[in-house]
Design a protein around this motif. Sequence first.
Motif, short mmCIF file in Angstrom:
data_model
loop_
_atom_site.label_atom_id
_atom_site.label_comp_id
_atom_site.label_asym_id
_atom_site.label_seq_id
_atom_site.Cartn_x
_atom_site.Cartn_y
_atom_site.Cartn_z
N ARG A 98 0.83 -1.12 -0.02
CA ARG A 98 -0.07 0.09 -0.04
C ARG A 98 0.80 1.26 -0.07
O ARG A 98 0.58 2.36 -0.64
N ASP A 99 1.83 1.31 0.88
CA ASP A 99 2.69 2.36 1.02
C ASP A 99 3.45 2.70 -0.43
O ASP A 99 3.55 3.87 -0.91
N MET A 100 4.09 1.64 -0.80
CA MET A 100 4.89 1.63 -2.18
C MET A 100 3.98 2.28 -3.58
O MET A 100 4.39 3.00 -4.24
N ASN A 101 2.51 1.69 -3.41
CA ASN A 101 1.80 1.99 -4.39
C ASN A 101 1.50 3.73 -4.55
O ASN A 101 1.62 4.27 -5.54
N GLN A 102 1.39 4.02 -3.23
CA GLN A 102 1.42 5.74 -2.81
C GLN A 102 2.43 6.42 -3.45
O GLN A 102 2.41 7.40 -3.99
N SER A 103 3.58 5.81 -3.04
CA SER A 103 5.11 6.38 -3.42
C SER A 103 5.03 6.37 -5.00
O SER A 103 5.44 7.61 -5.60
N ILE A 104 4.73 5.58 -5.65
CA ILE A 104 4.57 5.10 -7.20
C ILE A 104 3.72 6.56 -7.70
O ILE A 104 3.92 7.18 -8.62
N ASP A 105 2.63 6.46 -6.96
CA ASP A 105 1.40 7.41 -7.42
C ASP A 105 2.13 8.95 -7.37
O ASP A 105 1.62 9.61 -8.25
N LEU A 106 2.43 9.11 -6.28
CA LEU A 106 3.14 10.51 -6.10
C LEU A 106 3.86 11.05 -7.11
O LEU A 106 4.05 11.98 -7.74
N LEU A 107 4.89 10.14 -7.53
CA LEU A 107 6.08 10.32 -8.46
C LEU A 107 5.38 10.50 -9.86
O LEU A 107 5.83 11.14 -10.62
N THR A 108 4.40 9.63 -10.02
CA THR A 108 3.76 9.64 -11.49
C THR A 108 3.05 11.03 -11.40
O THR A 108 3.11 11.81 -12.67
N ILE A 109 2.47 11.38 -10.56
CA ILE A 109 1.74 12.65 -10.58
C ILE A 109 2.68 13.81 -10.81
O ILE A 109 2.33 14.74 -11.52
N ARG A 128 11.30 6.95 -10.42
CA ARG A 128 9.93 6.10 -10.33
C ARG A 128 10.39 4.90 -11.00
O ARG A 128 9.66 3.74 -10.21
N GLU A 129 11.06 4.76 -12.00
CA GLU A 129 11.11 3.46 -12.58
C GLU A 129 12.16 2.53 -11.66
O GLU A 129 12.16 1.53 -11.39
N SER A 130 13.13 3.33 -11.02
CA SER A 130 14.05 2.63 -10.39
C SER A 130 13.40 2.19 -9.10
O SER A 130 13.64 1.00 -8.61
N LEU A 131 12.54 2.95 -8.42
CA LEU A 131 11.69 2.67 -7.24
C LEU A 131 10.84 1.32 -7.44
O LEU A 131 10.87 0.24 -6.79
N LYS A 132 10.26 1.36 -8.78
CA LYS A 132 9.44 0.09 -9.24
C LYS A 132 9.99 -0.93 -9.09
O LYS A 132 9.57 -2.03 -8.79
N ASP A 133 11.32 -0.96 -9.90
CA ASP A 133 12.06 -2.21 -9.77
C ASP A 133 12.60 -2.73 -8.48
O ASP A 133 12.56 -3.89 -8.34
N SER A 134 12.86 -1.73 -7.57
CA SER A 134 13.22 -2.12 -6.25
C SER A 134 12.16 -3.06 -5.38
O SER A 134 12.30 -3.69 -4.71
N ILE A 135 11.05 -2.20 -5.69
CA ILE A 135 9.89 -2.62 -5.05
C ILE A 135 9.55 -4.14 -5.54
O ILE A 135 9.13 -5.00 -4.60
N ASP A 136 9.52 -4.27 -6.61
CA ASP A 136 9.22 -5.60 -7.53
C ASP A 136 10.11 -6.58 -6.71
O ASP A 136 9.69 -7.84 -6.52
N MET A 137 11.28 -5.96 -6.49
CA MET A 137 12.30 -7.14 -6.33
C MET A 137 12.20 -7.81 -5.02
O MET A 137 12.32 -8.79 -4.52
N THR A 138 11.69 -6.48 -4.07
CA THR A 138 11.73 -6.68 -2.70
C THR A 138 10.33 -7.68 -2.27
O THR A 138 10.34 -8.57 -1.59
N LEU A 139 9.14 -7.39 -2.92
CA LEU A 139 7.95 -8.08 -2.86
C LEU A 139 8.05 -9.71 -3.29
O LEU A 139 7.79 -10.42 -2.80
N SER A 140 8.97 -9.79 -4.59
CA SER A 140 9.04 -11.17 -5.05
C SER A 140 9.97 -11.83 -4.16
O SER A 140 9.42 -13.09 -3.73
N LEU A 141 10.92 -11.28 -3.48
CA LEU A 141 11.69 -12.01 -2.46
C LEU A 141 10.67 -12.46 -0.94
O LEU A 141 11.07 -13.63 -0.75
N HIS A 142 10.14 -11.40 -0.81
CA HIS A 142 9.33 -11.83 0.53
C HIS A 142 8.12 -12.58 0.51
O HIS A 142 7.65 -13.23 1.11
#
Length: 202
Positions: A98-109, A128-142
Amino acid sequence: TVEYGPRKFALTPRSHLQKLQDEIEAKLCHGVLVKIDKAQDKYPESIVTDDDLKEISGSKSFLIDRQTVRYLSLLPLRKRSVYCEKISKSIALSRFSRDMNQSIDLLTIAEQNPNLPDKRKSELRYKRESLKDSIDMTLSLHRERNEPLNRVMAQISSEGRRFQDRANARALDLDSAGASSGRVRATLFDCSDQLLCNLEKN
């Protein structure tokens, strides 16, 4: 890295997730459950407040309910510790998403602001793209390491009901034994027989 709120240091997605896990485990496992243990005779549902659930969930949309907390409190300490850690990690993962989606949305806006120069827009896009890649990697691992929240809650409910049924059965056995003992004593020490009645009084 992206800052989440007014902090001196920026957090990476991985460190943000770890921080959430630590906070939730401290509140639930070492806060709410300890409060229930100290109350002893009271019903857990009456002890756990909305503020407790809000603090654990990170919002008014509760990620855990009172019944799950109650079942968790019924488990033996070792099993409770295992499940409390599991559900803390699962809740943290939900809050993290939820937090990461909000961060991505803020950067997109921010990136879409027509008043920004192209260079600044490019910087925001890269961030934004770097953050998204890092989020995806973290989510996948956990997600590989942790079970979904609804599954953990179902496991806790199942285990909690099992131990509750055992406790209820023991209580019924004790009540039954007490009632039976009372009937036996009433029969044996019938005061129509003065000798037995006097023995009982002595």
